[in-house]
Design a protein around this motif. Structure first.
Motif, PDB file in Angstrom:
ATOM      1  N   VAL A 171     -66.419 -17.791  56.913  1.00 54.62           N
ATOM      2  CA  VAL A 171     -67.955 -18.175  56.800  1.00 54.62           C
ATOM      3  C   VAL A 171     -67.882 -18.754  58.163  1.00 54.62           C
ATOM      4  CG1 VAL A 171     -69.539 -19.888  56.736  1.00 54.62           C
ATOM      5  CG2 VAL A 171     -68.499 -19.411  54.489  1.00 54.62           C
ATOM      6  N   ALA A 177     -70.570 -20.023  61.246  1.00 56.94           N
ATOM      7  CA  ALA A 177     -71.774 -20.501  61.521  1.00 56.94           C
ATOM      8  C   ALA A 177     -72.214 -20.706  62.886  1.00 56.94           C
ATOM      9  CB  ALA A 177     -72.002 -22.415  60.987  1.00 56.94           C
ATOM     10  N   GLY A 178     -71.914 -21.538  63.710  1.00 57.54           N
ATOM     11  CA  GLY A 178     -72.299 -21.681  65.450  1.00 57.54           C
ATOM     12  C   GLY A 178     -70.697 -20.653  65.527  1.00 57.54           C
ATOM     13  N   GLY A 179     -69.580 -20.625  65.004  1.00 61.43           N
ATOM     14  CA  GLY A 179     -68.259 -20.629  65.570  1.00 61.43           C
ATOM     15  C   GLY A 179     -67.688 -20.713  65.965  1.00 61.43           C
ATOM     16  N   GLN A 180     -67.658 -22.209  66.669  1.00 65.75           N
ATOM     17  CA  GLN A 180     -67.604 -22.587  67.757  1.00 65.75           C
ATOM     18  C   GLN A 180     -66.853 -23.934  67.827  1.00 65.75           C
ATOM     19  OE1 GLN A 180     -69.383 -22.175  71.265  1.00 65.75           O
ATOM     20  NE2 GLN A 180     -70.105 -21.587  69.585  1.00 65.75           N
ATOM     21  N   SER A 181     -66.352 -23.255  66.721  1.00 67.68           N
ATOM     22  CA  SER A 181     -64.911 -23.626  66.361  1.00 67.68           C
ATOM     23  C   SER A 181     -63.790 -22.915  65.583  1.00 67.68           C
ATOM     24  CB  SER A 181     -64.394 -25.120  64.928  1.00 67.68           C
ATOM     25  OG  SER A 181     -65.122 -26.393  65.849  1.00 67.68           O
ATOM     26  N   LEU A 182     -64.232 -22.391  65.357  1.00 66.57           N
ATOM     27  CA  LEU A 182     -64.086 -21.411  63.891  1.00 66.57           C
ATOM     28  C   LEU A 182     -63.635 -19.833  65.026  1.00 66.57           C
ATOM     29  CD1 LEU A 182     -63.134 -19.336  61.508  1.00 66.57           C
ATOM     30  CD2 LEU A 182     -64.643 -18.767  61.504  1.00 66.57           C
ATOM     31  N   TYR A 217     -76.691 -28.494  66.670  1.00 68.69           N
ATOM     32  CA  TYR A 217     -76.813 -29.588  67.329  1.00 68.69           C
ATOM     33  C   TYR A 217     -78.339 -29.953  68.001  1.00 68.69           C
ATOM     34  CZ  TYR A 217     -72.252 -29.980  66.216  1.00 68.69           C
ATOM     35  OH  TYR A 217     -70.770 -30.100  65.752  1.00 68.69           O
ATOM     36  N   THR A 236     -73.533 -25.987  64.827  1.00 72.91           N
ATOM     37  CA  THR A 236     -74.492 -26.965  63.665  1.00 72.91           C
ATOM     38  C   THR A 236     -73.866 -27.636  63.200  1.00 72.91           C
ATOM     39  OG1 THR A 236     -73.148 -24.584  61.996  1.00 72.91           O
ATOM     40  CG2 THR A 236     -74.938 -24.063  63.247  1.00 72.91           C
ATOM     41  N   ASP A 283     -67.308 -35.963  65.725  1.00 71.72           N
ATOM     42  CA  ASP A 283     -68.376 -37.018  65.811  1.00 71.72           C
ATOM     43  C   ASP A 283     -69.401 -36.686  64.499  1.00 71.72           C
ATOM     44  OD1 ASP A 283     -67.038 -38.000  68.788  1.00 71.72           O
ATOM     45  OD2 ASP A 283     -68.002 -36.094  68.746  1.00 71.72           O
TER      46      ASP A 283
HETATM   47  C1  LIG Z   1     -65.020 -26.738  74.171  1.00 75.84           C
HETATM   48  C2  LIG Z   1     -64.936 -27.627  72.273  1.00 75.84           C
HETATM   49  C3  LIG Z   1     -65.515 -28.420  72.793  1.00 75.84           C
HETATM   50  C4  LIG Z   1     -66.038 -29.458  71.762  1.00 75.84           C
HETATM   51  N1  LIG Z   1     -65.709 -31.082  71.453  1.00 75.84           N
HETATM   52  C5  LIG Z   1     -66.738 -31.117  70.674  1.00 75.84           C
HETATM   53  C6  LIG Z   1     -67.007 -32.921  70.581  1.00 75.84           C
HETATM   54  O1  LIG Z   1     -66.597 -33.521  71.616  1.00 75.84           O
HETATM   55  N2  LIG Z   1     -67.250 -33.264  69.097  1.00 75.84           N
HETATM   56  C7  LIG Z   1     -67.185 -32.852  68.440  1.00 75.84           C
HETATM   57  O2  LIG Z   1     -67.683 -33.168  67.033  1.00 75.84           O
HETATM   58  N3  LIG Z   1     -67.044 -31.862  68.199  1.00 75.84           N
HETATM   59  C8  LIG Z   1     -66.765 -30.966  68.832  1.00 75.84           C
HETATM   60  N4  LIG Z   1     -65.924 -29.407  69.233  1.00 75.84           N
HETATM   61  C9  LIG Z   1     -66.483 -28.829  67.587  1.00 75.84           C
HETATM   62  C10 LIG Z   1     -68.582 -28.587  67.938  1.00 75.84           C
HETATM   63  O3  LIG Z   1     -68.977 -29.400  67.049  1.00 75.84           O
HETATM   64  C11 LIG Z   1     -68.203 -27.438  66.761  1.00 75.84           C
HETATM   65  O4  LIG Z   1     -69.541 -26.159  67.339  1.00 75.84           O
HETATM   66  C12 LIG Z   1     -68.643 -27.745  65.420  1.00 75.84           C
HETATM   67  O5  LIG Z   1     -66.626 -28.517  65.177  1.00 75.84           O
HETATM   68  C13 LIG Z   1     -68.050 -26.769  64.460  1.00 75.84           C
HETATM   69  O6  LIG Z   1     -70.067 -25.934  64.048  1.00 75.84           O
HETATM   70  P1  LIG Z   1     -69.958 -24.515  64.261  1.00 75.84           P
HETATM   71  O7  LIG Z   1     -71.468 -24.209  63.431  1.00 75.84           O
HETATM   72  O8  LIG Z   1     -69.824 -24.232  65.021  1.00 75.84           O
HETATM   73  O9  LIG Z   1     -68.883 -23.786  63.212  1.00 75.84           O
HETATM   74  P2  LIG Z   1     -67.935 -23.233  63.094  1.00 75.84           P
HETATM   75  O10 LIG Z   1     -66.776 -22.970  63.492  1.00 75.84           O
HETATM   76  O11 LIG Z   1     -68.465 -21.641  62.844  1.00 75.84           O
HETATM   77  O12 LIG Z   1     -67.356 -22.864  61.594  1.00 75.84           O
HETATM   78  C14 LIG Z   1     -66.311 -24.412  61.292  1.00 75.84           C
HETATM   79  C15 LIG Z   1     -66.090 -24.158  60.549  1.00 75.84           C
HETATM   80  O13 LIG Z   1     -66.819 -24.520  59.171  1.00 75.84           O
HETATM   81  C16 LIG Z   1     -67.128 -22.989  57.732  1.00 75.84           C
HETATM   82  N5  LIG Z   1     -68.111 -23.464  57.791  1.00 75.84           N
HETATM   83  C17 LIG Z   1     -69.351 -23.296  58.863  1.00 75.84           C
HETATM   84  N6  LIG Z   1     -70.828 -23.457  58.636  1.00 75.84           N
HETATM   85  C18 LIG Z   1     -70.574 -23.631  56.614  1.00 75.84           C
HETATM   86  C19 LIG Z   1     -70.845 -23.078  56.486  1.00 75.84           C
HETATM   87  N7  LIG Z   1     -71.936 -24.006  55.470  1.00 75.84           N
HETATM   88  N8  LIG Z   1     -70.291 -23.437  54.377  1.00 75.84           N
HETATM   89  C20 LIG Z   1     -68.420 -23.279  54.189  1.00 75.84           C
HETATM   90  N9  LIG Z   1     -68.454 -23.340  55.353  1.00 75.84           N
HETATM   91  C21 LIG Z   1     -68.666 -23.483  56.545  1.00 75.84           C
HETATM   92  C22 LIG Z   1     -66.377 -22.384  58.317  1.00 75.84           C
HETATM   93  O14 LIG Z   1     -65.399 -21.000  58.031  1.00 75.84           O
HETATM   94  C23 LIG Z   1     -65.153 -22.826  59.547  1.00 75.84           C
HETATM   95  O15 LIG Z   1     -63.973 -23.077  58.644  1.00 75.84           O
HETATM   96  C24 LIG Z   1     -65.892 -28.775  70.275  1.00 75.84           C
HETATM   97  C25 LIG Z   1     -65.748 -27.422  70.601  1.00 75.84           C
HETATM   98  C26 LIG Z   1     -65.444 -26.643  71.558  1.00 75.84           C
HETATM   99  C27 LIG Z   1     -65.336 -25.552  71.352  1.00 75.84           C
END
Ligand SMILES: Cc1cc2nc3c(=O)[nH]c(=O)nc-3n(C[C@H](O)[C@H](O)[C@H](O)COP(=O)(O)OP(=O)(O)OC[C@H]3O[C@@H](n4cnc5c(N)ncnc54)[C@H](O)[C@@H]3O)c2cc1C
Lengths: 283, 165
Positions: free
Chosen positions: A29, A31-36, A77, A110, A123
């Motif tokens: 999946v 979502a925002g892609g910021q970890s994936l 967020y 997200t 966090d």
């Molecule tokens: C430079 C940088 C600094 C960061 N610093 C911090 C920080 O200080 N503190 C902090 O908490 N985070 C930090 N992050 C991480 C950030 O918070 C990510 O956005 C978050 O961890 C993931 O949210 P996303 O929507 O981007 O998910 P994605 O990256 O799209 O997905 C993350 C994972 O969750 C799964 N997933 C997503 N949504 C769903 C759903 N609805 N149902 C089932 N599975 C799902 C995906 O398959 C994937 O495995 C940082 C990231 C970066 C790139």
């Protein structure tokens, strides 16, 4: 760095997303892609198929539902930070999200993605756990609700199965509770070495109830149960708070890494819990 | 291949692209908009910052398919008829660059700060730039430039998407 090739689906409903997941035994999946996306770009993972939730309107937004607020898993967020319901009923969540990453990442990331990613240094887990939230999960067999205490299973592992989606986060209203998130980092833009999420309900000068969540003190977010018990019903004196907060690391097994060993983290947990509780009670 | 339609700096594009293509790659390689640079390629440095539907994102950490149906503004879309955007002018006047590599991202993020804080404090500017690294460490003049731009009319407007800017 560019991800390995994958098939791509951008469904517009939860039902279609679940069907797209069921269709492949190696789907992920998005979502925002910021970890994936960093993971895919570094080729730490190369799924056959990506199911992008970005076009599913029903997964976004924040609403009131009786004595709870319900946040769609795809709510960014940045939208949580400006939402009046969150400010009024879940101030702790707002305080924690303010410290996540940077503005660009908060525009995309997200709450659902952060929770399912389940990085122990993230966090969002500690405040969600401290606020006794419930997580709504949809799968082939329908919908189920899991308490936050049962949601986080291990490092990067939650109750959400491969063929399931987290759809919403249901947070009981903590209206009027003081709240603070104390995040300890050495440099700007760093992940928590340790952080503490504290929220309290006051009764005059006394502390009626307290909830304390710990970030990066183990493989999942944790509750500082000994501190909570010592604070509940206490007079709220500086001495009483200091004593209760000294118990924060009880029962935890924090990691040791380049940022600090386990003993240092236990020390930090006590100091940060005291700061967070004092700030939450307004001192 | 997946078909996307996206508006970039006021122009509409429809392209068939590989789903794994990053937005920054699409901007640079498909559209030739090389004003947006790739710095760290790990989503830390912010040099690739553009605006997606009016808010800042790191374009190395967004897939081009995720921009389908949406509006992108890059550093190349800011100047109008040879007139620099107020944020660009403030960077010029305050000598807010040394090597210049982080500048496109700093300018795009500087504008984003003014959307939330039309009259930002120094602290708000510094926090707002948390995700943008300047390896020449020339932050001081960058912060000055954002503060100076805040005093100009329309500094928070993106010229390609905001009416009248
Ligand atoms: C430079 C940088 C600094 C960061 N610093 C911090 C920080 O200080 N503190 C902090 O908490 N985070 C930090 N992050 C991480 C950030 O918070 C990510 O956005 C978050 O961890 C993931 O949210 P996303 O929507 O981007 O998910 P994605 O990256 O799209 O997905 C993350 C994972 O969750 C799964 N997933 C997503 N949504 C769903 C759903 N609805 N149902 C089932 N599975 C799902 C995906 O398959 C994937 O495995 C940082 C990231 C970066 C790139």
């Amino acid at each position: 760095m560019i991800p390995a090739a994958f098939d791509y689906a951008a469904p517009e409903t939860v039902a279609d997303a679940l069907a797209a997941l069921a269709d492949s035994d190696d789907a992920k999946v998005l979502a925002g892609g910021q970890s994936l996306l960093p993971i895919l770009r570094m080729r730490l993972n190369a799924p056959e198929k990506i199911v992008d939730l970005g076009k599913i309107a029903e997964l976004r937004g924040i609403r009131e539902d009786g004595d709870a607020i319900v946040i769609g898993a795809m709510t960014a967020y940045a939208d949580i930070l400006t939402d009046p319901l969150v400010a009024e009923h879940a101030a702790l969540l707002k305080a924690a999200i303010e410290t996540v990453a940077d503005p660009q990442i908060r525009h995309r990331g997200t709450i659902g993605g952060a929770l399912v990613h389940a990085d122990p240094a993230g966090d969002v887990g500690a405040p969600v756990l401290a606020l006794d939230a419930e997580l709504v999960i949809a799968g082939p067999g329908g919908e189920r609700t899991v308490a936050a205490a049962d949601f986080f299973e291990d490092l990067f592992t939650t109750a959400v199965g491969e063929d399931e989606l987290l759809t919403a986060i249901r947070i009981p209203k903590h209206t009027g509770w003081g709240a603070a998130y104390e995040k300890f980092v050495r440099v700007a833009h760093q992940w928590s070495i340790v952080a503490v999420a504290a929220t309290v309900r006051m009764d005059g000068d006394a502390i009626a109830e307290a909830r304390v969540g710990l970030t990066n003190m183990g493989s999942t977010p944790l509750r500082a149960t000994a501190t909570e018990a010592a604070l509940a019903g206490s007079a709220g004196t500086a001495q009483g708070i200091a004593h209760a907060c000294g118990l924060a690391a009880e029962g935890t097994s924090p990691p040791s890494d380049l940022n600090g060993d386990a003993d240092y983290r236990r020390h930090l947990a006590g100091v940060l819990t005291r700061r967070a509780v004092l700030s939450a009670v307004g001192r | 291949m997946t078909r996307i339609t996206v508006t970039v700096d006021g122009d509409r594009y429809t392209d068939d692209i590989e789903p794994r293509m990053l937005l920054v790659q699409y901007l640079r390689e498909s559209l030739g908009k090389v004003g947006t640079v790739i710095g760290c390629d790990t989503s830390n440095c912010g040099a690739c910052t553009v605006h997606l539907d009016g808010r800042s994102v790191k374009s190395c950490n967004v897939l081009a398919v995720q921009a389908d149906g949406r509006d992108v503004t890059t550093i190349e879309g800011l100047a109008q008829d040879g007139e620099l955007h107020p944020m660009q002018r403030a960077f010029h006047e305050n000598h807010a660059l040394q090597c210049g590599f982080c500048t496109p991202g700093m300018i795009m993020q500087g504008i984003d700060i003014l959307i939330d804080h039309p009259e930002p404090t120094e602290e708000q500017i510094r926090h707002g730039l948390e995700g943008n690294l300047c390896r020449c460490t020339g932050y001081h003049n960058i912060v000055k430039a954002v503060a100076a731009a805040a005093k100009a009319p329309n500094a928070a407007a993106l010229s390609s998407s905001a009416a009248g800017a």
